[in-house]
Write a protein that holds these residues in place. Structure first.
Motif, PDB file in Angstrom:
ATOM      1  N   GLY A 149      -3.140  -4.083  -0.013  1.00 15.72           N
ATOM      2  CA  GLY A 149      -1.943  -3.886  -0.341  1.00 15.72           C
ATOM      3  C   GLY A 149      -1.479  -3.233  -1.707  1.00 15.72           C
ATOM      4  O   GLY A 149      -2.390  -2.641  -2.166  1.00 15.72           O
ATOM      5  N   MET A 150      -0.448  -3.526  -2.242  1.00 13.45           N
ATOM      6  CA  MET A 150       0.103  -2.802  -3.364  1.00 13.45           C
ATOM      7  C   MET A 150       0.497  -3.768  -4.167  1.00 13.45           C
ATOM      8  O   MET A 150       0.941  -4.893  -4.012  1.00 13.45           O
ATOM      9  N   ASP A 151       0.408  -3.533  -5.557  1.00 12.90           N
ATOM     10  CA  ASP A 151       1.088  -4.182  -6.698  1.00 12.90           C
ATOM     11  C   ASP A 151       1.860  -3.380  -7.433  1.00 12.90           C
ATOM     12  O   ASP A 151       1.303  -2.698  -8.543  1.00 12.90           O
ATOM     13  N   GLY A 152       2.956  -3.247  -7.176  1.00 12.67           N
ATOM     14  CA  GLY A 152       3.798  -2.282  -8.046  1.00 12.67           C
ATOM     15  C   GLY A 152       3.616  -0.932  -7.673  1.00 12.67           C
ATOM     16  O   GLY A 152       3.339  -0.415  -6.425  1.00 12.67           O
ATOM     17  N   GLN A 153       3.220   0.037  -8.594  1.00 10.49           N
ATOM     18  CA  GLN A 153       2.744   1.294  -8.544  1.00 10.49           C
ATOM     19  C   GLN A 153       1.197   1.213  -8.271  1.00 10.49           C
ATOM     20  O   GLN A 153       0.446   2.267  -7.937  1.00 10.49           O
ATOM     21  N   HIS A 154       0.439   0.267  -8.213  1.00 12.06           N
ATOM     22  CA  HIS A 154      -0.975   0.177  -8.175  1.00 12.06           C
ATOM     23  C   HIS A 154      -1.373  -0.449  -6.823  1.00 12.06           C
ATOM     24  O   HIS A 154      -0.746  -0.960  -6.181  1.00 12.06           O
ATOM     25  N   GLY A 176      -3.071   4.954   0.226  1.00 11.48           N
ATOM     26  CA  GLY A 176      -3.672   4.544   1.645  1.00 11.48           C
ATOM     27  C   GLY A 176      -2.731   3.452   2.228  1.00 11.48           C
ATOM     28  O   GLY A 176      -1.698   3.395   1.936  1.00 11.48           O
ATOM     29  N   LYS A 177      -3.369   2.730   3.105  1.00  9.56           N
ATOM     30  CA  LYS A 177      -2.715   1.518   3.763  1.00  9.56           C
ATOM     31  C   LYS A 177      -3.631   0.541   4.107  1.00  9.56           C
ATOM     32  O   LYS A 177      -4.713   0.580   3.950  1.00  9.56           O
ATOM     33  N   PRO A 178      -2.904  -0.808   4.105  1.00  9.29           N
ATOM     34  CA  PRO A 178      -3.760  -1.970   4.064  1.00  9.29           C
ATOM     35  C   PRO A 178      -4.866  -2.059   5.276  1.00  9.29           C
ATOM     36  O   PRO A 178      -4.606  -1.321   6.489  1.00  9.29           O
ATOM     37  N   GLY A 179      -6.062  -2.483   4.958  1.00  2.81           N
ATOM     38  CA  GLY A 179      -7.214  -2.359   5.868  1.00  2.81           C
ATOM     39  C   GLY A 179      -8.127  -1.145   5.925  1.00  2.81           C
ATOM     40  O   GLY A 179      -9.364  -1.317   6.380  1.00  2.81           O
ATOM     41  N   GLU A 180      -7.767  -0.167   5.208  1.00  3.86           N
ATOM     42  CA  GLU A 180      -8.666   1.182   4.839  1.00  3.86           C
ATOM     43  C   GLU A 180      -9.865   0.701   4.003  1.00  3.86           C
ATOM     44  O   GLU A 180      -9.679  -0.316   3.091  1.00  3.86           O
ATOM     45  N   LEU A 181     -10.962   1.297   4.152  1.00  4.54           N
ATOM     46  CA  LEU A 181     -12.180   1.102   3.449  1.00  4.54           C
ATOM     47  C   LEU A 181     -12.102   2.436   2.499  1.00  4.54           C
ATOM     48  O   LEU A 181     -12.416   3.602   3.021  1.00  4.54           O
ATOM     49  N   TRP A 182     -12.510   2.000   1.058  1.00  2.00           N
ATOM     50  CA  TRP A 182     -12.463   2.815   0.229  1.00  2.00           C
ATOM     51  C   TRP A 182     -13.863   3.022  -0.552  1.00  2.00           C
ATOM     52  O   TRP A 182     -14.264   2.023  -0.866  1.00  2.00           O
TER      53      TRP A 182
END
Length: 276
Positions: A149-154, A176-182
């Motif tokens: 997920g996101m936290d503001g711009q982060h 990206g989007k939730p669930g992606e592996l980085w």
């Protein structure tokens, strides 16, 4: 510190710096202007780390010519020939990925390039803030994180196995989007009272294999210890062999876009790697 860093420090203390960074950093005309970076919109914590990366690169350029560093120079030169680090489509190994591996992860005689620079700082004369940033970079490693997920711009990233969660500035701009592996290298805040977020220092490698596949890999790669923080650190920092993760990125490349690179497969399952 290992024996190479001690030998190199003795040499630099005795003979001077030659063409290494000298006195108050920077001295060389091609050193970047951090304030200009920030005025152009670069995150200030990222700018500070990038500046120290330049100092380390200049040190590596000069030190690699010295006989004390011949083992380091030989390993890096061969890896450069094998992987041609730059950016896709030339090579999936980006410059930031390759140089952070070479400077902070590559071990030779119980040293890294970074530990050699830290040991020699009384000659090189980085200021305390620069030295602190270098030590944080020296301790860093790549890791695999799930976007949650996101936290503001982060971006919020949760590490596989440890479940440690971080709020991060993605320097490439990729969210990206939730669930992606980085698969990325995170650097911690430099001044926690001013900034609490981590820096995603490398262009994100987005992994296309499932989380279950990666968790099974960790169990195979480090049986008995791969599912704890210590085993995970050793696996990502140094790998089973010196070019293990370079090989994975090279063979796993699937496609890319301007702000991210996509990798398919699992390192120890050759049939899953597109370029094996």
């Amino acid at each position: 510190m290992g024996r190479t860093s001690k030998k190199l420090h003795a040499k630099l203390s005795r003979d001077g710096l030659s063409d290494l960074p000298t006195g108050k950093v920077p001295r060389r005309p091609d050193m970047p202007d951090v304030e200009a970076w920030i005025k152009q919109g670069m995150d200030p914590v990222h700018a500070a780390y990038a500046f120290v990366q330049h100092i380390t690169s200049f040190f590596a350029e000069g030190a690699s010519q010295l006989p004390e560093m011949k083992k380091f120079a030989r390993i890096v030169a061969k890896a450069e020939d094998d992987y041609l680090p730059s950016a896709p489509p030339m090579s999936p190994l980006t410059t930031s990925f390759f140089t952070t591996w070479a400077f902070y992860d590559l071990q030779f005689d119980d040293d890294t390039l970074a530990t050699c620079l830290i040991e020699s700082n009384d000659v090189v004369s980085m200021n305390p803030d620069q030295l602190d940033a270098l030590k944080k970079m020296a301790a860093s490693r790549m890791g695999i994180y799930q976007q949650v997920g996101m936290d503001g711009q982060h971006v919020r990233l949760r590490e596989l196995v440890t479940n440690a969660e971080f709020v991060c500035h993605s320097t490439s701009g990729y969210r990206g989007k939730p669930g992606e592996l980085w698969y990325v290298r995170l650097l911690p805040p430099l001044l926690p009272d001013l900034a609490s977020y981590q820096i995603v220092f490398t262009t994100p490698y987005i992994l296309m294999a499932s989380m279950d596949d990666w968790l099974q890999f960790f169990g195979r790669a480090q049986p008995g210890s791969g599912k704890d923080a210590t085993g995970l650190h050793q696996l990502f920092k140094h790998g089973p062999d010196v070019n293990y993760w370079n090989e994975f990125v090279f063979k796993a490349y699937h496609h890319h876009q301007s702000d991210a690179i996509f990798l398919a497969g699992i390192p120890d399952l050759k049939a899953t790697l597109p370029h094996a």
